[in-house]
Design a protein around this motif. Structure first.
Motif, mmCIF file in Angstrom:
data_model
loop_
_atom_site.group_PDB
_atom_site.id
_atom_site.type_symbol
_atom_site.label_atom_id
_atom_site.label_comp_id
_atom_site.label_asym_id
_atom_site.label_seq_id
_atom_site.Cartn_x
_atom_site.Cartn_y
_atom_site.Cartn_z
ATOM 1 N N ASP A 211 0.882 -1.244 -0.080
ATOM 2 C CA ASP A 211 -0.045 0.113 0.012
ATOM 3 C C ASP A 211 0.927 1.168 0.114
ATOM 4 O OD1 ASP A 211 -2.038 1.893 0.360
ATOM 5 O OD2 ASP A 211 -2.114 1.547 2.432
ATOM 6 N N CYS A 225 5.302 3.867 2.505
ATOM 7 C CA CYS A 225 5.124 2.543 2.001
ATOM 8 C C CYS A 225 4.766 1.643 3.431
ATOM 9 C CB CYS A 225 6.345 2.129 1.405
ATOM 10 S SG CYS A 225 7.131 3.337 0.262
ATOM 11 N N SER A 353 0.561 -2.201 -5.207
ATOM 12 C CA SER A 353 -0.513 -1.197 -4.683
ATOM 13 C C SER A 353 -1.370 -0.842 -5.693
ATOM 14 C CB SER A 353 0.482 -0.092 -4.308
ATOM 15 O OG SER A 353 -0.289 0.983 -3.826
ATOM 16 N N ARG A 356 -3.988 -3.953 -5.914
ATOM 17 C CA ARG A 356 -4.458 -4.147 -4.644
ATOM 18 C C ARG A 356 -4.568 -5.747 -4.524
ATOM 19 N NH1 ARG A 356 -3.343 0.126 -2.858
ATOM 20 N NH2 ARG A 356 -4.775 1.686 -2.183
#
Length: 365
Positions: A211, A225, A353, A356
């Motif tokens: 993420d 991060c 990221s 997902r």
């Protein structure tokens, strides 16, 4: 005494933080001397850099490499020129010590790996924290089974210097995708955390879920991060890297937990390593102490209680790299495989990221 190796510096001119550190570290043990360099793309600034170091300035990288006056090149430039300089050096028969990350892109890192293998020249990557004596002590303790099987790794690298929108030489290229690459914080300090965890644990990360955030408005690259990791022995890990952690300076911390105990090391207090046993007392090991393992003692210059730090850790990499050149085989200096893994980490983190989802590193390496 063996004649010192001659280093040519690419980058590291006026306004550079890391250039002066490279020079100090390389020359600390008198195994290496700075012969000269190309200190900037700007000839005037390059000449200023040469004058500051008291050495010569070549007009170009090609001129430096063809001079016959350097045994290896140190690449201390922004990421976008790492590959081109390293490629030229290696194919000219000159060894390379490079700042991390190895290249601008994963494709470049893989190409550079092929070049290193084909030329047989030595290639080192300055993941500086692997040079700390107590980091090497921790690595050996894990390898010796003191913790039992490793189950969990937590690595954090927090800085606050990009908490606000900043414009200066150091910030501008790190926040520019054309010069930094896909990753901002993930590439600049996340790669350090990722490599340190693998170096000490002896494990390889196989998958990650990331993420990544762009917290400061208008920023093109990640500055925060949060990453979950899975390792090849089944261990799980957490990697946190941030450059918007207001008030933090250089908060690198590594914790490794096994079946019977855990290790804790912090870069801002690098001369102590804590060993926490599950069914025993906590032990604090001090740098410079005679009870340390040989691998840590070999990287120590001063007695216990006399702090050693960043420059000395950097110097250990250069001392080992000099040995590497002389004996023709790898030492503890991170190399091109670390460089490829680092770029695969950044690439996977950005993709994970965005999508997902978990991503496998082996699919990229």
């Amino acid at each position: 005494m063996t004649k010192p190796l001659r280093m040519g510096l690419a980058g590291g001119g006026p306004g550079s933080f890391i250039g002066a550190v490279h020079v100090m570290a390389a020359q600390l043990d008198r195994r290496i001397v700075l012969a000269g360099g190309v200190f900037s793309r700007d000839p005037v600034k390059s000449a200023e850099g040469a004058a500051a170091y008291g050495v010569k300035s070549w007009p170009s990288i090609d001129a430096m490499l063809s001079s016959g006056e350097v045994d290896f090149v140190c690449v201390a430039t922004p990421n976008d020129s790492h590959f081109a300089i390293a490629q030229k050096a290696l194919t000219s028969g000159v060894h390379v010590m490079s700042d991390k990350p190895a290249t601008l892109t994963l494709a470049e890192a893989k190409s550079l790996r092929d070049i290193v293998r084909a030329t047989g020249r030595q290639y080192g990557l300055t993941h500086t924290y692997t040079g700390y004596p107590l980091v090497r002590e921790a690595r050996q303790l894990v390898a010796d089974g003191v913790l039992g099987k490793v189950r969990k790794i937590v690595v954090e690298y927090s800085q606050g210097w990009l908490t606000q929108a900043v414009s200066n030489k150091q910030a501008d290229w790190r926040t520019d995708p054309s010069r930094s690459g896909l990753g901002g914080c993930s590439g600049d300090i996340g790669t350090h955390a990722f490599q340190l965890a693998e170096f000490v644990s002896g494990l390889k990360a196989t998958e990650l879920y990331a993420d990544l955030g762009r917290v400061v408005p208008g920023r093109a690259l990640d500055d925060d991060c949060n990453i979950l990791l899975r390792y090849d022995n089944g261990a799980r890990g957490v990697l946190i890297a941030s450059q918007i952690a207001a008030g933090d300076r250089n908060g690198l911390r590594l914790r490794v937990y096994g079946e019977t105990g855990g290790l804790d090391w912090r870069q801002e207090t690098p001369n102590t390593l804590t060993l926490n046993r599950h069914d025993g007392p906590t032990e604090v090991r001090h740098a410079g102490s005679p009870y340390l393992l040989p691998v840590a003692q070999a990287g120590t210059r001063l007695p216990a209680g006399h702090p050693e730090g960043y420059v000395e850790a950097f110097a250990n990499l250069y001392k080992d790299f000099a040995n590497q050149i002389m004996i023709g085989r790898a030492t503890l200096v991170p190399g091109i495989e670390d460089g490829v893994r680092g770029m695969a980490f950044v690439t996977a983190a950005v993709q994970s990221s965005d999508r997902r989802q978990w991503l496998a590193l082996k699919d990229l390496i």
